[in-house]
Design an enzyme around this catalytic site. Structure first.
Site, short mmCIF file in Angstrom:
data_model
loop_
_atom_site.label_atom_id
_atom_site.label_comp_id
_atom_site.label_asym_id
_atom_site.label_seq_id
_atom_site.Cartn_x
_atom_site.Cartn_y
_atom_site.Cartn_z
CB CYS A 384 -8.33 -43.86 -8.76
SG CYS A 384 -8.89 -42.22 -8.35
CD GLU A 756 -3.74 -44.76 -6.34
OE1 GLU A 756 -4.26 -44.53 -5.37
OE2 GLU A 756 -3.21 -44.11 -7.36
#
Ligand code: MCN
Ligand code: CUN
Length: 802
Positions: A384, A756
């Site tokens: 992320c 992500e």
């Protein structure tokens, strides 16, 4: 006579953007012909092994290395005392803190690096490591960030215990690192005071670890005669490593060569600089021999960058119709024993301020407190972009909590609060400019795909049936990501702006080599980057060699993480391709004896406007670039581009999950998982789908099982793959993928990052589905991981487990 290929044939040959070109990398990977760091073997190479602390917090009374040094085959044993004269016993972290390379007087987390044994091979080094005698005086440990702030809490960082100001401002306790506030507190507080309704929810985003299949490691080789240092390393940012090594060693960067060969997964774990790298480099310089250091699985899980460990409280203020007026968030962020979080320097909570999500929230205020505990340092973002997982988790949870409180359907509340397409570019209350998005159609598509009304009806029927063993939960997540770090005005690492780069050189035969400042860890850059050049410069992808990861050949770049390769390097690739194309246009014009303006670029050639039979292919132009260029023009056909993006890109998605939960056993089955992603212009749909499958699987892992657990004394309880959940194909659910395309308005080819999104979006979706299964019983939140035991505990607490 040569027949001119049709447009379709030329397009197919180019294999440009939009084509599901097969991965160029795979033949070597699936045949075991990849070349990883541990495959590097050099003449005279020695191997280093770390001696690590069994305690989470202890004073070191003495270290006796004599028995280890006397062991046959041992060349050196380094301790902090040996590093002190070189000033390398501490090193700077990416977060403006310092970290002990080898423990200096005390240890502050379990498995902390204490000594480094260098020997002929790994076995000897491991045996000798056992002979290093360290005498410890155990100290009380603190692993809970809330307790770390108690007045009488053990002080973790004695080296800075009296400093009232850290890299990110005022410190209020010896274990406090920073407070980071963003947003308008007064306006937000007023909105809460005047709200018709407010909701509040605590949640813990547990500590997890990216756990790439290949652990971290390096081979350092110092050439005493030439003064050159070469380091093969598992790094997601090789140029940054070069700069840091230069700073630490005083060797000029021109004499340092960092090579990231094939990397067996990074997921954020390979962004940081670890003590093992420093020790291997020092050992090689001291001994004049190559030194290899490769972590074991347990070392990787317990000492290299973890992710998350965010203890969050969210509050929403809204009117009775569910229209959100304000968001307030407090985070207690556990950073472990040293602040080694990988974030842009200015933002100690990364891009957490994307927390307003896909919703039009006029007022927001966020406050994050960073805390030291006796746990491993790190704080990378595991698949992320810099704390976006945490932010998306919070807002998606809060919207559901609000919906439950008001009795509004969880899809409906989203429709009432979505940013509309015409609001972009949108200035968020927390200072970000969302570039583009179109959220409503995405969710509508998702609802239709799973037949949402039918699912809700089935759920209602199950709830009404007291004999039903199964609780059914439907989760929705409509997330907005922020990727492509980033504009150098807001993002830097150690003062270097987060631009990226591309260099393309076209050879006389029309083939080309292209080099970038990023580095693939499995994302398929060699495949997809060539596709961008193919479309933008008219050279078939199969004729383009893509190279990354060698700092002696690649242009400086900031590496691959935060899904930044497409948004940043991808833009540099497109712009370098355009530079090639514009020079080629002039050469073609010269060959055709027309003005460059009279030419049109057509796939792989320049055609004279209105005279389609008069054309020069890129291949012909490439040849001419080396023997027949216009008067005054330089020979050759190459271009370089350094791209500093004007903004981030904001990919988004609509995910839906249908779960069946057995209320007796706590076992869970994912019945449906639908993931719609929008990453703007799509370069390779097959690679995108692969990235999404991977991210969803890692999301499933985090939501359902992953957790780095510590006991009160700071012992890691999840340090092997027996305890740390890594899903195999057996546990992994079936994924259904879909897409829409909303190009980024500021990116040269309209592309946003994607890698992500599936991780960021799926985790709250799993929790949402889990909570939804129990929502009719008043449950508003359940902390992850949602493993069977914990789900059963919930069932048991409600008295519905039998
Ligand atoms: N892509 C595309 N079209 C788009 C966007 C991306 O075809 N509009 C393609 C790209 O060309 C690239 C891939 O998808 O081949 C991923 O691109 P991007 O989203 O730009 O992400 P990065 O290349 O910067 O990869 C980083 C990202 C991160 S941060 C983590 S964590 C992660 C991930 O990639 N680690 C991975 N995916 C991974 N996949 C593998 N196999 N291994 C890892 O370690
Ligand atoms: Cu966010 S983990 Mo990836 O940035 O390497």
């Amino acid at each position: 006579m040569e027949t001119i290929p049709t447009n379709e044939e030329r397009l197919a040959k180019l294999e440009g953007m939009g084509c599901s070109r097969k991965r160029y990398e795979d033949p070597r990977f699936i045949q075991g012909k990849g070349n990883y760091v541990d495959d590097v073997k050099m003449p005279g190479m020695l191997v280093g092994v770390m001696v690590r602390s069994p305690y989470a917090h202890a004073r070191i009374k003495s270290i006796d290395t004599s028995r280890a040094l006397a062991h046959p085959g041992v060349y050196a044993v380094l301790t902090a005392e040996d590093l002190k004269p070189l000033k390398l016993h501490w090193m700077p972290t990416l977060a403006g803190d310092v970290q002990a390379v080898l423990a200096d007087g005390k240890v502050s987390f379990q498995n902390q690096e204490v000594a480094f044994v260098v020997a002929e091979d790994r076995y000897i080094a491991a045996d000798a490591a056992e002979l290093v005698e360290v005498e410890y005086d155990e100290l009380p440990a603190v692993v809970d960030p809330m307790k770390a702030l108690f007045p009488d809490a053990p002080i973790i960082r004695e080296d800075i215990q009296d400093s009232k100001v850290g890299a990110h401002g005022v410190r209020t306790h010896p274990n406090h690192i920073f407070t980071w506030d963003i947003g308008d507190k007064d306006k937000t507080d007023r909105a809460f005071d005047n709200a018709e309704i407010t909701v509040k929810q605590d949640m813990i985003y547990q500590r997890v670890h990216p756990c790439p299949l290949e652990t971290c490691g390096c081979v350092a080789s110092y050439d005493k005669i030439r003064g050159d240092l070469t380091v093969y390393i598992t790094s997601q940012a090789p140029h940054v490593v070069r700069t840091v090594v230069g700073m630490l060693s005083s060797i000029p960067e021109s004499k340092i060569r960092i090579i990231s060969p094939d990397i067996g997964g990074g997921f954020g774990n390979k962004v940081g600089i670890y003590p093992g790298y420093v020790c291997a480099i020092v050992a090689s310089i001291v001994l004049g021999r190559p030194v290899k250091w490769i972590e074991s699985r347990t070392e990787n899980l317990t000492t290299t960058a973890f992710a998350r460990d965010y203890h969050m409280t969210g509050e929403l203020a809204a009117d009775k119709d569910g229209k959100i007026k304000a968001l307030r968030v407090h985070v207690t962020a556990d950073h472990g024993a040293f602040d080694a979080c990988a974030d842009p320097s200015k933002w100690p909570a990364g891009m957490f301020h994307v927390v307003t999500g896909s919703y039009d929230i006029p007022n927001a205020f966020v406050s994050v407190d960073g805390i030291y505990t006796n746990k491993c340092p790190g704080g990378v973002s595991y698949r992320c972009s810099f704390r976006v997982t945490e932010a998306v988790y919070l807002i998606e949870r809060m919207v559901d909590v609000l919906a439950q409180k008001l009795g509004i359907d969880k899809a409906e509340i989203r429709f009432r609060n979505f940013l509309r397409k015409d609001q972009f570019p949108y200035q968020s209350a927390l200072g970000l400019e969302f570039d583009s998005g179109d959220y409503e159609p995405a969710l509508r598509k998702g609802l239709a795909a799973i037949d949402y009304p039918a699912m809700r009806a089935e759920q209602a029927a199950m709830r009404a049936d007291p004999t039903s063993e199964t609780l059914m939960g439907i989760g929705i997540c409509t997330f907005t990501e922020i990727v492509g770090a980033g504009p150098s005005k807001s993002c830097d690492i150690l003062g270097i702006g987060m631009f990226d780069s591309c260099e393309i050189r076209v050879h006389p035969d029309g083939s080309a080599i292209a080099r970038m400042g990023t580095i693939s860890q499995g994302q398929g850059h060699q495949t997809t980057y060539a596709q961008i050049i193919a479309s933008e410069a008219g050279i078939p992808a199969s004729l383009i060699k893509v190279e990354e990861g060698d700092t002696s050949t690649a242009p400086y770049g900031l590496g691959t993480y935060g899904s930044r390769s497409t948004p940043v390097a991808g833009a540099a690739i497109a712009r370098a391709s355009h530079k090639i194309r514009e020079k080629a246009r002039k050469i073609a014009a010269h060959l055709l004896e027309v003005s460059p303006d009279d030419l049109e670029f057509d796939l792989d050639r320049f055609v004279v406007k209105g005279a389609p039979d008069q054309a020069k292919t890129m291949k012909e132009v490439a040849w001419a670039a080396y023997n027949n260029v216009p008067e005054g023009m330089e020979m050759g056909l190459e271009a370089v581009d350094y791209y500093d993006p004007p903004n981030f890109t904001y990919p988004f998605g609509a995910y839906l999950c249908v779960l069946d939960v057995n209320r007796f056993s706590g076992e869970t089955k994912v019945r449906r998982f639908y993931a719609l992603d929008d990453c703007g212009t799509r370069i390779n749909p097959m690679i995108i789908e692969g990235q999404i499958h991977g991210g969803l699987t890692e999301g499933f892992a985090v939501a359902m099982g992953q957790q780095l657990t510590y006991d009160e004394a700071g012992n890691v309880l999840g340090g092997t793959l027996m305890d740390y959940f890594l899903p195999t194909s057996m546990e992994t659910p079936h994924w259904e993928t879909d897409f829409t395309v909303t190009p980024s308005p500021h990116h040269p080819i309209g592309a946003k990052g994607v890698a992500e999104s599936p991780h960021v979006g799926s985790i709250p979706c799993f929790t949402a589905a889990m909570v939804d299964a129990f929502a009719h019983l008043g449950v508003t939140h359940m902390n992850m991981p949602h493993n069977s035991f914990r789900v059963w505990q919930q069932s048991h607490a409600l008295g519905i487990d039998q």
